[in-house]
Design a protein around this motif. Structure first.
Motif, mmCIF file in Angstrom:
data_model
loop_
_atom_site.group_PDB
_atom_site.id
_atom_site.type_symbol
_atom_site.label_atom_id
_atom_site.label_comp_id
_atom_site.label_asym_id
_atom_site.label_seq_id
_atom_site.Cartn_x
_atom_site.Cartn_y
_atom_site.Cartn_z
ATOM 1 N N GLY B 51 0.720 -0.802 0.218
ATOM 2 C CA GLY B 51 -0.285 -0.427 0.219
ATOM 3 C C GLY B 51 0.989 1.025 -0.067
ATOM 4 O O GLY B 51 0.544 1.636 -0.440
ATOM 5 N N ASP B 52 2.362 1.059 0.479
ATOM 6 C CA ASP B 52 2.762 2.212 -0.105
ATOM 7 C C ASP B 52 3.302 3.044 -1.208
ATOM 8 O O ASP B 52 3.737 2.160 -2.355
ATOM 9 C CB ASP B 52 4.139 1.797 0.602
ATOM 10 C CG ASP B 52 4.251 1.477 2.157
ATOM 11 O OD1 ASP B 52 5.753 1.808 2.243
ATOM 12 O OD2 ASP B 52 3.592 1.842 3.250
ATOM 13 N N SER B 53 3.099 4.196 -1.384
ATOM 14 C CA SER B 53 3.276 4.732 -2.636
ATOM 15 C C SER B 53 5.068 4.522 -2.470
ATOM 16 O O SER B 53 6.002 5.504 -2.696
ATOM 17 C CB SER B 53 3.229 6.952 -2.495
ATOM 18 O OG SER B 53 3.746 6.663 -3.701
ATOM 19 N N SER B 123 2.315 -0.493 -4.280
ATOM 20 C CA SER B 123 0.754 -0.435 -4.946
ATOM 21 C C SER B 123 0.749 0.089 -6.450
ATOM 22 O O SER B 123 1.717 0.796 -6.940
ATOM 23 C CB SER B 123 0.391 1.316 -3.690
ATOM 24 O OG SER B 123 1.056 2.504 -4.003
ATOM 25 N N SER B 133 4.028 -7.143 -3.839
ATOM 26 C CA SER B 133 3.380 -6.081 -3.589
ATOM 27 C C SER B 133 2.917 -6.245 -1.877
ATOM 28 O O SER B 133 2.108 -5.605 -1.395
ATOM 29 C CB SER B 133 2.678 -5.521 -4.858
ATOM 30 O OG SER B 133 1.975 -5.853 -4.441
ATOM 31 N N GLN B 134 2.481 -7.424 -1.844
ATOM 32 C CA GLN B 134 1.537 -8.173 -0.751
ATOM 33 C C GLN B 134 2.946 -8.428 0.451
ATOM 34 O O GLN B 134 1.844 -9.112 1.555
ATOM 35 C CB GLN B 134 0.987 -9.099 -1.114
ATOM 36 C CG GLN B 134 0.167 -9.440 -2.575
ATOM 37 C CD GLN B 134 -1.627 -8.129 -2.281
ATOM 38 O OE1 GLN B 134 -1.704 -7.404 -1.076
ATOM 39 N NE2 GLN B 134 -0.573 -6.981 -3.203
#
Lengths: 346, 424, 55
Positions: B51-53, B123, B133-134
């Motif tokens: 979720g981070d940019s 993200s 990404s998970q």
């Protein structure tokens, strides 16, 4: 809507096989099938120019013709381009497919042609051009022109084009990435379990349908035969006069060899980027066996060595280019009445 | 036995510890541990969370934090433990977490130092494709202390990643796990079910594309059998600095999605009979045939009715893979092959690099030649610029999907696949 | 690679010496090399003289 239309020498009324060597030419307004096509547009468009070329001239000078035709087409500022229909005619099909794909790519306008699904022209089609299916014989011209006109109007109106079977075009087999709900590891097992139980399953990557090419009949009297030397090893006269490139080449060249008994490091070289060139540069006979073939000619084992070497560089060549070049070379060799070919490959 | 410890978050703190889903790392302590290695000059640590940019670049390897608490030897035999794997006992693993090592390779002299970019986005649209990404990722950016040979450099980065993985998992000693699983040592065979073997065709060509088995490169290795539990303990380590989207990472040798499915349906849909490691990328066609035939013979020896054949990277390793397929089918073993497609930028080329007529069941893991768009993000880890460019790593860029870590994994780890356009 | 040629549909395929020299061998003295080249070419001519079935 301004349309430019391409057709071969026959449909343009220039002549038949006898005029297959006519270079590119153009006519103002619609000619041949373009006239009926324009009527079918129902006033929504006009054919401003018809361009044409002899099928053989196109086949032997494809690069040059592409460039020339593109300029003639571009100068008419078309909104749409149409070619053919080529039906079952291979040379016409290849020409239509080549010019239609080029126009779509370079001029970025809707470009449509039509031919039989097994026409070799299909193999040289590329997106974003479209090709519609036809019968082999030209008897269905009226129906085909109706379909082309409807399709073209859809494209020009910016309508989304859906499934090939629904919209009536020939799928070029373009593959695109999607994100499946399941991972590859999860999708695999039900397929393998089915295969293990001898049940039906659908592979995710269909095997290529490689053409079954019927073998030509054997040469009866090879002592009277003309044998040509053809190669993809990139052997060219020293200095590479036509600038054959070392990879992704789309052209082939013919070089005279009737005055030669042998290739040497002073007369010839190779430029193929896909293999280490030292051995062939030292002695190009190692890729194209001219010395031996010439000796066999002198001994009467074969009738004659063809006057020209046909050469290209097959490194990182797309199958489409290779197929097209093969067709073009074959056309040339057939007209030169060559009986057999020794094709060397690295 | 495998004890799993769920990770909910990872933070830097004044001590390294695991407490009910929260992993704290004392940054200085971990750095000091890694800097003990004479070949490593600097270490930069970061934490990239789902979720981070954020984006990770210059990705070298991905490892799941694991340690062995009971039984002979330890995890990553040949690296952190004697090269004598004996996969019985108990290991601990951190789930939903990964160690990601990053580096920009260089070498003394003009040795072969091909390195491809490796990217993970935490993200956005690219995060949809890349499995990492998970996971909460501990990013370990490593630089060499001085000029090293490419062999020394890749080994140094590998050591750093494996050490970090064990260091983080060691926090769970004596703690209560979220879950426990017993991985069988012996497989009971149900004669009414088909036997399936997993053939992993793995890269073995250079320090930038190689696979280490018990601490030794597989180049020159004859196909061999391993038990899946050996892989869970880290018997296989990846050395893949190229073809990031389709090369295997150590994480997927430890936590292999095909092995997971082979386990979970063992005894109900099939019998899982073993894993064969086949070295791919040998240079001569004779060797490829010899090795593929040996693999198939091992499969036959195991009485396999079916074989899953994987690959990694791209290019002529796909010939090794297709030969393994042909040899198995010739012995009556039905195959399923997992394969990337190389249909070119616009997808109109042939999906096949090499094929055999027997390869009638192929799972697609996507076209590696497509381009994808990376959007701008706030933070970049692992490096400041995209490899071999002047573009900032957190800036927008259009890259080949090849550069995105594991999205075209031929272990079937990801969800990208190719379909005909009019069947989208 | 004669296997590839056969796979894509070539009906008359003769195996060459090597990728870098399909009709030669720099390791041989010139007379022997020509002899080898002649052998390969004669195989090719022989294939042209033979009836071939598909597949």
């Amino acid at each position: 809507m301004r349309v430019v239309y391409y057709m071969n020498q026959f449909f343009a009324g220039i002549g038949g096989e006898d005029k297959a060597y006519e270079p590119p030419t153009e006519f103002e307004g619609p000619v041949g099938p373009a006239r009926l096509f324009e009527k079918k547009l129902g006033g929504k468009g006009i054919v401003v120019k018809t361009v044409s070329c002899g099928d053989n001239y196109f086949a032997e000078n494809a690069e040059k013709v592409k460039g020339e035709l593109l300029e003639r087409i571009r100068s008419a500022s078309p909104d749409v381009f149409v070619a053919g229909p080529a039906f079952g005619s291979g040379r016409h099909g290849i020409a239509c497919a080549t010019i239609t794909s080029t126009v779509a790519k370079e001029l970025k306008i809707p470009a449509v042609t039509a031919m039989h699904p097994e026409n070799p022209g299909i193999d040289v089609m590329s997106m974003p051009a479209y090709v519609l299916p036809t019968e082999i014989m030209a008897t269905t011209m009226d129906n085909v022109l109706t379909r082309i006109s409807k399709f073209v109007l859809k494209l020009v109106e910016g309508q989304a084009i859906g499934d090939s079977k629904v919209e009536g075009y020939i799928s070029l087999g373009r593959r695109v990435n999607i994100i499946d709900p399941l991972t590859g590891a999860d999708r695999l097992f039900p397929l393998l379990w089915a295969k293990l139980k001898a049940e039906d399953f659908t592979t995710e990557v269909p095997l290529p349908k490689y053409e079954v090419i019927p073998p030509p009949p054997a040469i009866n009297e090879i002592a009277k035969a003309t044998i040509a030397l053809v190669t993809e090893s990139g052997v060219v006269p020293k200095g590479n006069p036509d600038g054959l490139v070392s990879w992704s080449e789309e052209r082939w060249f013919k070089y005279p060899i009737s005055h030669l008994d042998d290739f040497t490091s002073t007369t010839h070289q190779t430029v193929h980027g896909g293999y280490e060139n030292t051995n062939v540069n030292q002695d190009p006979d190692r890729a194209v066996p001219l010395d031996v073939v010439r000796a066999l000619e002198k001994e009467g084992r074969i009738g004659k060595v063809a006057d020209f070497l046909l050469t290209t560089s097959g490194n990182v060549c797309t199958t489409d280019s290779a197929k097209r070049m093969g067709c073009e070379m074959a056309e040339y060799l057939r007209r030169e009445r060559v009986d057999g070919v020794i094709l060397t490959s690295t | 036995m495998v004890k799993t410890y769920d990770i909910d978050s990872i933070v830097f703190s004044d001590r390294t510890a695991y407490d009910q889903g929260v992993l704290s790392i004392r940054e200085g302590e971990l750095k000091a541990l890694l800097l003990e290695d004479e070949d490593i000059g600097s270490v930069v640590l970061g934490i990239a969370r789902p979720g981070d940019s954020a984006r990770i670049v210059h990705l070298y390897d991905v490892i799941e934090p694991r340690t062995k608490v009971e039984g002979p030897g330890g995890v990553f035999s040949g690296w952190l433990a004697p090269p004598s794997g004996n996969a019985i006992g108990t290991i601990h693993r951190l789930s939903r977490a990964a160690v990601i090592t990053c580096t920009e390779l260089s070498s003394e002299g003009d040795e072969y130092t091909e390195q491809g970019e490796g990217v993970v986005d935490m993200s956005g649209p690219i995060a949809e494709m890349t499995p990492f990404s998970q996971t909460v990722n501990v990013v370990v950016e490593v630089k060499a202390k001085r000029k090293l040979t490419i062999d020394e450099y890749t080994k140094a980065v590998t050591r750093a990643g494996l050490k970090t993985a064990k260091y983080l998992a060691d926090t769970t000693v004596q703690k209560i796990p979220s879950g426990t699983e017993v991985l069988p040592g012996r497989f009971t065979i149900n004669p009414d079910l088909p036997n399936i073997v997993l053939i992993l065709v793995v890269a073995g060509t250079s320090p930038t594309l190689d696979t280490y088995v018990y601490g030794r490169s597989c180049i020159g290795m004859v196909p061999t059998l391993v038990h899946p539990n050996e892989m869970a303990e880290g018997a296989l380590v990846a050395f893949s600095s190229m073809a990031s989207s389709s090369a295997n990472k150590t994480y997927y040798y430890q936590k292999n999605p095909l092995i997971e499915n082979l386990h979970s349906h063992h005894g109900t849909r099939h019998n899982f009979v073993g894993v064969i490691i086949q070295r791919g990328y040998s240079y001569e066609y004779n060797d490829k045939e010899r090795i593929a035939s040996h693999s198939a013979n091992l499969a036959r020896f195991l009485k396999a009715n079916g074989a899953i054949i994987t690959s990694e990277g791209g290019g002529h390793i796909l010939i090794d893979t297709m030969l393994a397929c042909r040899e198995c089918e010739e012995r009556g073993i039905k195959t399923a092959v997992v394969m990337i497609e190389q249909t070119g930028k616009d997808g109109t080329g042939s999906p096949w690099t090499d094929f055999v007529p027997e390869a009638n069941l192929v799972v697609s893991v996507g076209n590696v030649d497509e381009f994808v768009h990376l959007r701008p993000v706030k933070t970049a880890y692992g490096g400041k610029k995209y490899l071999k460019t002047e573009i900032a790593a957190n800036a927008a860029n259009d890259v080949r999907i090849k550069d995105i870590c594991c999205v075209n994994s031929m272990l079937g780890a990801a969800r990208v696949r190719s379909v005909y356009e009019d069947r989208k | 690679m004669p296997e590839v040629a056969k796979k894509i549909g070539c009906n008359r395929v003769v195996k060459g010496v090597a990728i870098t020299n399909p009709t030669g061998d720099p390791g041989l003295p010139i007379e022997e090399e020509r002899s080898l080249r002649r052998k390969v070419v004669l195989q090719a001519l022989s294939a042209l003289e033979k009836e071939v079935k598909t597949g």
